[in-house]
Design a protein around this motif. Structure first.
Motif, PDB file in Angstrom:
ATOM      1  N   ARG A 174      36.246  67.429  46.996  1.00 31.97           N
ATOM      2  CA  ARG A 174      36.072  68.712  47.853  1.00 31.97           C
ATOM      3  C   ARG A 174      36.896  68.373  49.106  1.00 31.97           C
ATOM      4  O   ARG A 174      36.632  67.363  49.843  1.00 31.97           O
ATOM      5  CB  ARG A 174      34.751  69.075  48.046  1.00 31.97           C
ATOM      6  CG  ARG A 174      34.560  70.443  48.680  1.00 31.97           C
ATOM      7  CD  ARG A 174      32.980  70.852  48.561  1.00 31.97           C
ATOM      8  NE  ARG A 174      32.125  70.091  49.460  1.00 31.97           N
ATOM      9  CZ  ARG A 174      31.218  69.207  48.738  1.00 31.97           C
ATOM     10  NH1 ARG A 174      31.108  69.382  47.479  1.00 31.97           N
ATOM     11  NH2 ARG A 174      30.361  68.445  49.265  1.00 31.97           N
ATOM     12  N   TYR A 175      37.663  69.317  49.705  1.00 32.72           N
ATOM     13  CA  TYR A 175      38.471  69.013  50.868  1.00 32.72           C
ATOM     14  C   TYR A 175      38.769  70.289  51.625  1.00 32.72           C
ATOM     15  O   TYR A 175      38.207  71.544  51.195  1.00 32.72           O
ATOM     16  CB  TYR A 175      39.638  68.426  50.370  1.00 32.72           C
ATOM     17  CG  TYR A 175      40.558  69.143  49.727  1.00 32.72           C
ATOM     18  CD1 TYR A 175      41.824  69.865  50.120  1.00 32.72           C
ATOM     19  CD2 TYR A 175      40.423  69.660  48.249  1.00 32.72           C
ATOM     20  CE1 TYR A 175      42.703  70.756  49.482  1.00 32.72           C
ATOM     21  CE2 TYR A 175      41.138  70.596  47.482  1.00 32.72           C
ATOM     22  CZ  TYR A 175      42.222  70.950  48.188  1.00 32.72           C
ATOM     23  OH  TYR A 175      42.988  71.641  47.331  1.00 32.72           O
ATOM     24  N   HIS A 176      39.047  70.240  52.948  1.00 32.82           N
ATOM     25  CA  HIS A 176      39.443  71.240  53.794  1.00 32.82           C
ATOM     26  C   HIS A 176      38.623  72.382  53.658  1.00 32.82           C
ATOM     27  O   HIS A 176      38.635  73.517  53.423  1.00 32.82           O
ATOM     28  CB  HIS A 176      40.809  71.798  53.282  1.00 32.82           C
ATOM     29  CG  HIS A 176      41.959  71.025  53.577  1.00 32.82           C
ATOM     30  ND1 HIS A 176      43.171  71.223  53.066  1.00 32.82           N
ATOM     31  CD2 HIS A 176      41.996  69.918  54.139  1.00 32.82           C
ATOM     32  CE1 HIS A 176      43.975  70.271  53.403  1.00 32.82           C
ATOM     33  NE2 HIS A 176      43.404  69.423  54.104  1.00 32.82           N
ATOM     34  N   GLY A 177      37.393  72.025  53.880  1.00 35.63           N
ATOM     35  CA  GLY A 177      36.076  73.323  54.081  1.00 35.63           C
ATOM     36  C   GLY A 177      35.698  73.674  52.747  1.00 35.63           C
ATOM     37  O   GLY A 177      34.976  74.700  52.996  1.00 35.63           O
ATOM     38  N   GLY A 178      35.788  72.897  51.741  1.00 31.79           N
ATOM     39  CA  GLY A 178      35.224  73.400  50.469  1.00 31.79           C
ATOM     40  C   GLY A 178      36.027  73.778  49.348  1.00 31.79           C
ATOM     41  O   GLY A 178      35.467  73.987  48.088  1.00 31.79           O
ATOM     42  N   ARG A 179      37.362  73.329  49.569  1.00 34.05           N
ATOM     43  CA  ARG A 179      38.347  73.663  48.541  1.00 34.05           C
ATOM     44  C   ARG A 179      37.858  72.385  47.406  1.00 34.05           C
ATOM     45  O   ARG A 179      37.575  71.385  47.766  1.00 34.05           O
ATOM     46  CB  ARG A 179      39.632  73.708  48.749  1.00 34.05           C
ATOM     47  CG  ARG A 179      40.040  74.705  49.856  1.00 34.05           C
ATOM     48  CD  ARG A 179      41.474  74.694  50.153  1.00 34.05           C
ATOM     49  NE  ARG A 179      42.485  74.855  49.076  1.00 34.05           N
ATOM     50  CZ  ARG A 179      43.827  75.084  48.999  1.00 34.05           C
ATOM     51  NH1 ARG A 179      44.326  74.620  50.247  1.00 34.05           N
ATOM     52  NH2 ARG A 179      44.489  75.290  48.062  1.00 34.05           N
ATOM     53  N   VAL A 180      38.250  72.858  46.085  1.00 33.77           N
ATOM     54  CA  VAL A 180      38.154  71.791  45.104  1.00 33.77           C
ATOM     55  C   VAL A 180      39.255  71.567  44.676  1.00 33.77           C
ATOM     56  O   VAL A 180      40.121  72.290  43.908  1.00 33.77           O
ATOM     57  CB  VAL A 180      36.776  72.055  44.369  1.00 33.77           C
ATOM     58  CG1 VAL A 180      36.558  71.231  43.052  1.00 33.77           C
ATOM     59  CG2 VAL A 180      35.533  72.365  44.909  1.00 33.77           C
ATOM     60  N   GLY A 181      39.588  70.057  44.031  1.00 35.01           N
ATOM     61  CA  GLY A 181      40.502  69.913  43.377  1.00 35.01           C
ATOM     62  C   GLY A 181      40.575  68.378  42.921  1.00 35.01           C
ATOM     63  O   GLY A 181      39.342  67.839  42.725  1.00 35.01           O
ATOM     64  N   TYR A 182      41.557  67.809  42.181  1.00 37.96           N
ATOM     65  CA  TYR A 182      41.404  66.325  41.856  1.00 37.96           C
ATOM     66  C   TYR A 182      42.581  65.711  42.349  1.00 37.96           C
ATOM     67  O   TYR A 182      43.756  66.107  42.564  1.00 37.96           O
ATOM     68  CB  TYR A 182      41.637  66.676  40.205  1.00 37.96           C
ATOM     69  CG  TYR A 182      40.852  67.068  39.478  1.00 37.96           C
ATOM     70  CD1 TYR A 182      39.667  66.485  38.769  1.00 37.96           C
ATOM     71  CD2 TYR A 182      40.749  68.486  39.496  1.00 37.96           C
ATOM     72  CE1 TYR A 182      38.691  67.194  38.252  1.00 37.96           C
ATOM     73  CE2 TYR A 182      39.618  69.284  38.594  1.00 37.96           C
ATOM     74  CZ  TYR A 182      38.359  68.574  38.090  1.00 37.96           C
ATOM     75  OH  TYR A 182      37.568  69.221  37.554  1.00 37.96           O
ATOM     76  N   GLN A 183      42.338  64.538  43.029  1.00 37.51           N
ATOM     77  CA  GLN A 183      43.470  63.631  43.286  1.00 37.51           C
ATOM     78  C   GLN A 183      43.000  62.276  42.712  1.00 37.51           C
ATOM     79  O   GLN A 183      41.893  61.708  42.453  1.00 37.51           O
ATOM     80  CB  GLN A 183      43.200  63.184  44.856  1.00 37.51           C
ATOM     81  CG  GLN A 183      44.538  62.527  45.444  1.00 37.51           C
ATOM     82  CD  GLN A 183      44.601  62.720  46.817  1.00 37.51           C
ATOM     83  OE1 GLN A 183      43.832  62.357  47.465  1.00 37.51           O
ATOM     84  NE2 GLN A 183      45.899  63.213  47.562  1.00 37.51           N
ATOM     85  N   TRP A 184      44.354  61.610  42.632  1.00 35.72           N
ATOM     86  CA  TRP A 184      44.340  60.258  41.739  1.00 35.72           C
ATOM     87  C   TRP A 184      43.630  59.007  42.794  1.00 35.72           C
ATOM     88  O   TRP A 184      43.988  59.217  44.029  1.00 35.72           O
ATOM     89  CB  TRP A 184      45.792  59.824  41.726  1.00 35.72           C
ATOM     90  CG  TRP A 184      45.970  58.425  41.025  1.00 35.72           C
ATOM     91  CD1 TRP A 184      45.459  57.985  40.150  1.00 35.72           C
ATOM     92  CD2 TRP A 184      46.971  57.518  41.375  1.00 35.72           C
ATOM     93  NE1 TRP A 184      46.116  56.398  39.638  1.00 35.72           N
ATOM     94  CE2 TRP A 184      47.022  56.497  40.597  1.00 35.72           C
ATOM     95  CE3 TRP A 184      47.906  57.421  42.475  1.00 35.72           C
ATOM     96  CZ2 TRP A 184      47.649  55.302  40.725  1.00 35.72           C
ATOM     97  CZ3 TRP A 184      48.785  56.370  42.521  1.00 35.72           C
ATOM     98  CH2 TRP A 184      48.678  55.369  41.702  1.00 35.72           C
ATOM     99  N   GLY A 185      42.890  58.344  42.311  1.00 32.02           N
ATOM    100  CA  GLY A 185      42.165  57.460  43.146  1.00 32.02           C
ATOM    101  C   GLY A 185      43.026  56.370  43.869  1.00 32.02           C
ATOM    102  O   GLY A 185      42.477  55.494  44.763  1.00 32.02           O
ATOM    103  N   GLY A 186      44.232  56.096  43.286  1.00 34.42           N
ATOM    104  CA  GLY A 186      45.030  55.232  43.804  1.00 34.42           C
ATOM    105  C   GLY A 186      45.592  55.615  45.481  1.00 34.42           C
ATOM    106  O   GLY A 186      46.346  54.922  45.977  1.00 34.42           O
TER     107      GLY A 186
END
Length: 206
Positions: free
Chosen positions: A78-90
């Protein structure tokens, strides 16, 4: 020194994300930070981009996915005030320990100096990285890179920079390239194997 074309012909490179066990002992959510890069609609490079993060942006790691790529897991964030997505742990660190993630944020050596006064890490993505026989050139409008060699040109997607290492992916040829500005090396990987040195960097332009 082998060319990329020779490597492509000799190796069957597979960078496709593969499912694995997802951090069974981890309790979410967890606070963390991003090193920058794209946020995807799902856990893998084949999902569409839905957002982007800059180095130092705070994220809340809401869940692990069990999908691994090059030794690190894809996480729901969760980022930028509530947006949800997926990022690589690297491309992320966590304030507390999270398995299959690049590091803990407290251990980052951002903007520190060595005894000789040289920076441990870089923060500005270069415009050109040169090696003997070729160069990588960044296209600022698209944040993609083109490698120019005597054997042709190759296009890469920039996936972010962590501690002075620019991460490039060629999804079509399944090639993972790291431009290590600290050690001045160009490295590549075959699937989940460790990065291997390919060229020595002879020049960096910003």
């Amino acid at each position: 020194m082998p060319t990329f074309r020779a490597i492509f012909a000799a190796l069957s490179l597979t960078l496709a994300a593969a499912p694995a066990s997802a951090s069974p002992d981890m309790t979410y959510p967890a606070a963390g930070e991003s090193y920058g890069g794209k946020v995807r609609a799902g856990p893998g490079m084949h999902f569409n981009q839905v957002g982007s993060l800059r180095e130092g942006d705070r994220v809340t790691i809401t869940n692990g996915t069990g999908v691994m790529m090059n030794g690190y897991e894809w996480f729901e964030v969760r980022y930028h005030g509530g947006r949800v997505g997926y990022q690589w742990g690297g491309l992320m660190c966590s304030h507390d320990y999270v398995p299959n993630l690049y590091s803990q944020c407290a251990g980052r050596q951002t903007n520190q100096q060595t005894g000789g006064g040289n920076p441990v890490s870089h923060h500005t993505v270069p415009a050109v990285v040169e090696y003997n026989g070729g160069q990588f050139v960044r296209e600022p409008r698209t944040a993609s890179w083109v490698e120019y060699t005597n054997n042709g040109t190759f296009r890469f997607e920039e996936y972010g920079m962590q501690n002075g290492v620019v991460v490039l992916l060629d999804d079509q040829r399944r090639v993972n390239v790291h431009l290590n500005l600290n050690t001045r090396e160009v490295l590549f990987a075959q699937g989940p194997e460790p990065m291997r040195p390919l060229y020595s960097i002879t020049g960096i332009q910003y």
